[in-house]
Scaffold this active site. Sequence first.
Site, PDB file in Angstrom:
ATOM      1  N   ASN A  57       0.830  -1.203   0.000  1.00 45.35           N
ATOM      2  CA  ASN A  57       0.000   0.000   0.000  1.00 45.35           C
ATOM      3  C   ASN A  57       0.864   1.252   0.000  1.00 45.35           C
ATOM      4  O   ASN A  57       1.932   1.298   0.583  1.00 45.35           O
ATOM      5  CB  ASN A  57      -0.977  -0.010   1.187  1.00 45.35           C
ATOM      6  CG  ASN A  57      -0.411   0.652   2.429  1.00 45.35           C
ATOM      7  OD1 ASN A  57      -0.460   1.879   2.572  1.00 45.35           O
ATOM      8  ND2 ASN A  57       0.163  -0.141   3.316  1.00 45.35           N
ATOM      9  N   PHE A  94      -1.417   8.227   3.588  1.00 51.51           N
ATOM     10  CA  PHE A  94      -2.098   8.820   4.750  1.00 51.51           C
ATOM     11  C   PHE A  94      -3.273   9.708   4.387  1.00 51.51           C
ATOM     12  O   PHE A  94      -3.319  10.888   4.703  1.00 51.51           O
ATOM     13  CB  PHE A  94      -1.082   9.542   5.658  1.00 51.51           C
ATOM     14  CG  PHE A  94       0.022   8.620   6.060  1.00 51.51           C
ATOM     15  CD1 PHE A  94      -0.226   7.564   6.913  1.00 51.51           C
ATOM     16  CD2 PHE A  94       1.299   8.752   5.533  1.00 51.51           C
ATOM     17  CE1 PHE A  94       0.772   6.653   7.238  1.00 51.51           C
ATOM     18  CE2 PHE A  94       2.299   7.852   5.856  1.00 51.51           C
ATOM     19  CZ  PHE A  94       2.034   6.802   6.713  1.00 51.51           C
ATOM     20  N   SER A 143      12.203   4.368   8.523  1.00 51.97           N
ATOM     21  CA  SER A 143      13.602   4.348   8.146  1.00 51.97           C
ATOM     22  C   SER A 143      13.857   5.474   7.151  1.00 51.97           C
ATOM     23  O   SER A 143      13.165   5.584   6.158  1.00 51.97           O
ATOM     24  CB  SER A 143      13.942   3.011   7.502  1.00 51.97           C
ATOM     25  OG  SER A 143      15.276   3.008   7.122  1.00 51.97           O
ATOM     26  N   ASN A 187      15.183   7.193   3.990  1.00 52.09           N
ATOM     27  CA  ASN A 187      15.578   6.438   2.791  1.00 52.09           C
ATOM     28  C   ASN A 187      16.947   6.796   2.225  1.00 52.09           C
ATOM     29  O   ASN A 187      17.409   6.153   1.311  1.00 52.09           O
ATOM     30  CB  ASN A 187      14.497   6.497   1.694  1.00 52.09           C
ATOM     31  CG  ASN A 187      13.755   7.805   1.718  1.00 52.09           C
ATOM     32  OD1 ASN A 187      14.312   8.816   2.162  1.00 52.09           O
ATOM     33  ND2 ASN A 187      12.512   7.804   1.277  1.00 52.09           N
ATOM     34  N   THR A 188      17.611   7.792   2.799  1.00 51.39           N
ATOM     35  CA  THR A 188      18.973   8.083   2.359  1.00 51.39           C
ATOM     36  C   THR A 188      19.958   7.322   3.238  1.00 51.39           C
ATOM     37  O   THR A 188      20.148   7.671   4.402  1.00 51.39           O
ATOM     38  CB  THR A 188      19.311   9.582   2.492  1.00 51.39           C
ATOM     39  OG1 THR A 188      18.130  10.270   2.851  1.00 51.39           O
ATOM     40  CG2 THR A 188      19.930  10.124   1.262  1.00 51.39           C
ATOM     41  N   LYS A 230       6.166   3.377  17.141  1.00 55.42           N
ATOM     42  CA  LYS A 230       6.061   2.313  16.134  1.00 55.42           C
ATOM     43  C   LYS A 230       7.288   2.335  15.236  1.00 55.42           C
ATOM     44  O   LYS A 230       7.667   3.378  14.715  1.00 55.42           O
ATOM     45  CB  LYS A 230       4.791   2.502  15.298  1.00 55.42           C
ATOM     46  CG  LYS A 230       4.543   1.386  14.290  1.00 55.42           C
ATOM     47  CD  LYS A 230       3.113   1.415  13.778  1.00 55.42           C
ATOM     48  CE  LYS A 230       2.862   0.314  12.754  1.00 55.42           C
ATOM     49  NZ  LYS A 230       1.454   0.269  12.332  1.00 55.42           N
ATOM     50  N   ASN A 281       5.941  -1.706  11.486  1.00 50.34           N
ATOM     51  CA  ASN A 281       5.276  -1.134  10.317  1.00 50.34           C
ATOM     52  C   ASN A 281       5.573  -2.007   9.085  1.00 50.34           C
ATOM     53  O   ASN A 281       6.260  -3.019   9.184  1.00 50.34           O
ATOM     54  CB  ASN A 281       5.826   0.296  10.132  1.00 50.34           C
ATOM     55  CG  ASN A 281       5.117   1.094   9.061  1.00 50.34           C
ATOM     56  OD1 ASN A 281       4.061   0.700   8.566  1.00 50.34           O
ATOM     57  ND2 ASN A 281       5.701   2.234   8.700  1.00 50.34           N
TER      58      ASN A 281
HETATM   59  C1  LIG Z   1      -3.610  -0.928   3.630  1.00 48.04           C
HETATM   60  C2  LIG Z   1      -2.744  -0.646   4.819  1.00 48.04           C
HETATM   61  C3  LIG Z   1      -2.733   0.630   5.376  1.00 48.04           C
HETATM   62  C4  LIG Z   1      -1.929   0.902   6.492  1.00 48.04           C
HETATM   63  N1  LIG Z   1      -1.954   2.159   7.039  1.00 48.04           N
HETATM   64  C5  LIG Z   1      -1.217   2.416   8.156  1.00 48.04           C
HETATM   65  C6  LIG Z   1      -1.271   3.684   8.782  1.00 48.04           C
HETATM   66  O1  LIG Z   1      -2.005   4.579   8.372  1.00 48.04           O
HETATM   67  N2  LIG Z   1      -0.478   3.892   9.870  1.00 48.04           N
HETATM   68  C7  LIG Z   1       0.321   2.914  10.386  1.00 48.04           C
HETATM   69  O2  LIG Z   1       0.995   3.130  11.386  1.00 48.04           O
HETATM   70  N3  LIG Z   1       0.369   1.680   9.822  1.00 48.04           N
HETATM   71  C8  LIG Z   1      -0.377   1.416   8.735  1.00 48.04           C
HETATM   72  N4  LIG Z   1      -0.326   0.158   8.172  1.00 48.04           N
HETATM   73  C9  LIG Z   1       0.597  -0.857   8.735  1.00 48.04           C
HETATM   74  C10 LIG Z   1      -0.114  -1.821   9.663  1.00 48.04           C
HETATM   75  O3  LIG Z   1      -0.566  -1.144  10.822  1.00 48.04           O
HETATM   76  C11 LIG Z   1       0.843  -2.962  10.096  1.00 48.04           C
HETATM   77  O4  LIG Z   1       1.930  -2.386  10.799  1.00 48.04           O
HETATM   78  C12 LIG Z   1       1.390  -3.747   8.916  1.00 48.04           C
HETATM   79  O5  LIG Z   1       0.412  -3.905   7.916  1.00 48.04           O
HETATM   80  C13 LIG Z   1       1.896  -5.140   9.315  1.00 48.04           C
HETATM   81  O6  LIG Z   1       0.861  -5.971   9.781  1.00 48.04           O
HETATM   82  P1  LIG Z   1       0.131  -7.099   8.845  1.00 48.04           P
HETATM   83  O7  LIG Z   1       1.201  -7.863   8.150  1.00 48.04           O
HETATM   84  O8  LIG Z   1      -0.673  -7.934   9.803  1.00 48.04           O
HETATM   85  O9  LIG Z   1      -0.731  -6.345   7.910  1.00 48.04           O
HETATM   86  C14 LIG Z   1      -1.121  -0.124   7.055  1.00 48.04           C
HETATM   87  C15 LIG Z   1      -1.147  -1.404   6.484  1.00 48.04           C
HETATM   88  C16 LIG Z   1      -1.941  -1.682   5.392  1.00 48.04           C
HETATM   89  C17 LIG Z   1      -1.940  -3.076   4.805  1.00 48.04           C
HETATM   90  C1  LIG Z   2       5.491   2.925   7.484  1.00 49.30           C
HETATM   91  O1  LIG Z   2       6.285   2.453   6.426  1.00 49.30           O
HETATM   92  C2  LIG Z   2       6.011   3.041   5.168  1.00 49.30           C
HETATM   93  C3  LIG Z   2       6.924   2.360   4.132  1.00 49.30           C
HETATM   94  O2  LIG Z   2       7.014   0.973   4.343  1.00 49.30           O
HETATM   95  C4  LIG Z   2       6.221   4.563   5.273  1.00 49.30           C
HETATM   96  O3  LIG Z   2       5.877   5.174   4.063  1.00 49.30           O
HETATM   97  C5  LIG Z   2       5.379   5.142   6.411  1.00 49.30           C
HETATM   98  O4  LIG Z   2       5.645   6.525   6.582  1.00 49.30           O
HETATM   99  C6  LIG Z   2       5.676   4.426   7.699  1.00 49.30           C
HETATM  100  N1  LIG Z   2       4.939   4.952   8.839  1.00 49.30           N
HETATM  101  C7  LIG Z   2       3.655   4.778   9.092  1.00 49.30           C
HETATM  102  C8  LIG Z   2       3.081   5.404  10.288  1.00 49.30           C
HETATM  103  O5  LIG Z   2       2.926   4.105   8.384  1.00 49.30           O
HETATM  104  C1  LIG Z   3       1.962   8.817   9.272  1.00 50.35           C
HETATM  105  C2  LIG Z   3       3.250   9.479   9.550  1.00 50.35           C
HETATM  106  O1  LIG Z   3       3.273  10.517  10.191  1.00 50.35           O
HETATM  107  N1  LIG Z   3       4.342   8.874   9.109  1.00 50.35           N
HETATM  108  C3  LIG Z   3       5.658   9.422   9.378  1.00 50.35           C
HETATM  109  C4  LIG Z   3       6.541   8.408  10.072  1.00 50.35           C
HETATM  110  O2  LIG Z   3       7.819   8.964  10.315  1.00 50.35           O
HETATM  111  C5  LIG Z   3       8.504   9.428   9.170  1.00 50.35           C
HETATM  112  C6  LIG Z   3       9.859   9.917   9.587  1.00 50.35           C
HETATM  113  O3  LIG Z   3       9.884  10.477  10.867  1.00 50.35           O
HETATM  114  C7  LIG Z   3       7.683  10.482   8.448  1.00 50.35           C
HETATM  115  O4  LIG Z   3       8.345  10.873   7.278  1.00 50.35           O
HETATM  116  C8  LIG Z   3       6.325   9.895   8.120  1.00 50.35           C
HETATM  117  O5  LIG Z   3       5.520  10.874   7.496  1.00 50.35           O
END
Ligand SMILES: Cc1cc2nc3c(=O)[nH]c(=O)nc-3n(C[C@H](O)[C@H](O)[C@H](O)COP(=O)(O)O)c2cc1C
Ligand SMILES: *[C@@H]1O[C@H](CO)[C@@H](O)[C@H](O)[C@H]1NC(C)=O
Ligand SMILES: CC(=O)N[C@H]1CO[C@H](CO)[C@@H](O)[C@@H]1O
Length: 409
Positions: free
Chosen positions: A154, A158, A220, A222-223, A260, A291
Amino acid sequence: MIQFTTFIKMVLQKTQKLSRLRSLGIVTVGATALYMGLTAYHNQDQLFRTFVMPAVRLLPAETSHNLAVLACKYRLYPASKYTDDLNLHSSFFGRLASNPIGIAAGFDKNGEAVLGLKDLGFGFIEVGSVTPLAQAGNPKPRVFRLVSDRALINRYGFNSDGHGVVAQRLKEIREREDFNAIVGVNLGRNRDTLTPINDYVKGVHTFGPVADYLVVNVSSPNTKGLRNMQSKKELTELLEAVNIARGQLKTNQKVPILLKLSPDLETGELNDIVAVINQKKCRVDGLIVSNTTVARDNISDPALASEAGGLSGEPLRERSTRLIAQMYSLTKGSLPIIGVGGVASGQHAFEKIEAGASFVQIYTALIYEGPELVERIKGELSLRISELGYACVKDAVGSNYTKYLPSSK
Ligand SMILES: Cc1cc2nc3c(=O)[nH]c(=O)nc-3n(C[C@H](O)[C@H](O)[C@H](O)COP(=O)(O)O)c2cc1C
Ligand SMILES: *[C@@H]1O[C@H](CO)[C@@H](O)[C@H](O)[C@H]1NC(C)=O
Ligand SMILES: CC(=O)N[C@H]1CO[C@H](CO)[C@@H](O)[C@@H]1O
Ligand SMILES: *[C@@H]1O[C@H](CO)[C@@H](O)[C@H](O)[C@H]1NC(C)=O
Ligand SMILES: *[C@@H]1O[C@H](CO)[C@@H](O)[C@H](O)[C@H]1NC(C)=O
């Protein structure tokens, strides 16, 4: 039944906005009706797995996601009658969770589905990520099913209704007499924000009063190479700011704050993170590991593998369990960990617990297996715990973390 009609209307409204028009609407309604009909039967689990979920999978991934959220919002799934075994009861940051299985962030991004998710039997629910201002996220398509790998990619970017709307929803839910769920909020930042730290600070102020825990993330950078000093400084500033913001809340609103982590962090960065959170001013109450990953290990379809975004599901599972063990080891078991990544069975959940997790979240497997997965995982986990002679989940936490450390592989 009134609920069902409302639901169908919503579905039609949603789908008619799409250019794919009515055919999709018909498929959607067809699938929904089918699915409703079927849930009236026994042995739902088998039906969901072999029939309903594959049917739902004919729809674009994001459409089925929206449908599943709507089904929870209108509480169309029959409430689970499963009674959680005593050995699953867990103390969750001072609250009692009747089981340690939660729904991960990103499913209910806007806090619409909380009650329905509770009906499915989740012990706790994480809403979000929520950004301060509403934002649309990336252009579609932005979710991809990797069916044979039991995975998703995905890049939603956000999409969020924003703080105001989501906080109001949570407030209303909490005021209901029958409300008894544990609800966390995952805080995000707006894409174009000039003040990222302030976005999280706003999140603490807005959601502190209406959440049982809050989550901030460390992705993480990316650089490569360019990272350590920079990210350590940023994380310190972020955690210091959210701690101060929490300190400004009323005493009864001092929510736990969890961090997280990305599974793509390297060992050096993990050490840095632990050094930061060991400082009193940067304290967190727990970790969520992990994540999604930008890695593409073991993906069978090269075309899908090349889609940008975060990978979740089975290919993430071992990577995330390893990181749980590493963090459990580095923090000497002093911080509760929520383990997440690829869990699709009680055995998978148990592995996360053995590696050091006190709680487990799921997301991707639910998309493939359907809502009955929650009961199945709880049943299998409870059995495993008692077979191994543990009185409760807590006694098994970290019981075999060395098995999952990278060096012992
Ligand atoms: C469609 C989708 C949207 C997600 N959106 C977020 C998000 O908005 N914020 C977040 O911290 N993690 C998000 N995640 C990550 C999940 O919370 C979880 O960390 C990750 O999917 C690993 O768990 P799983 O393998 O059981 O799906 C998303 C995952 C998926 C699949
Ligand atoms: C989770 O990881 C993705 C890339 O794998 C990143 O784009 C995103 O900012 C990270 N954080 C959250 C809260 O999903
Ligand atoms: C949803 C969100 O705020 N994700 C952030 C996670 O942390 C990285 C680095 O600190 C940000 O670039 C993401 O936007
Ligand atoms: C990829 O698959 C192999 C063989 O099943 C396994 O040993 C390895 O751990 C997997 N890699 C990851 C990162 O999961
Ligand atoms: C840890 O795992 C190993 C390998 O699977 C197993 O042999 C051992 O019995 C386990 N130990 C505990 C305490 O569960």
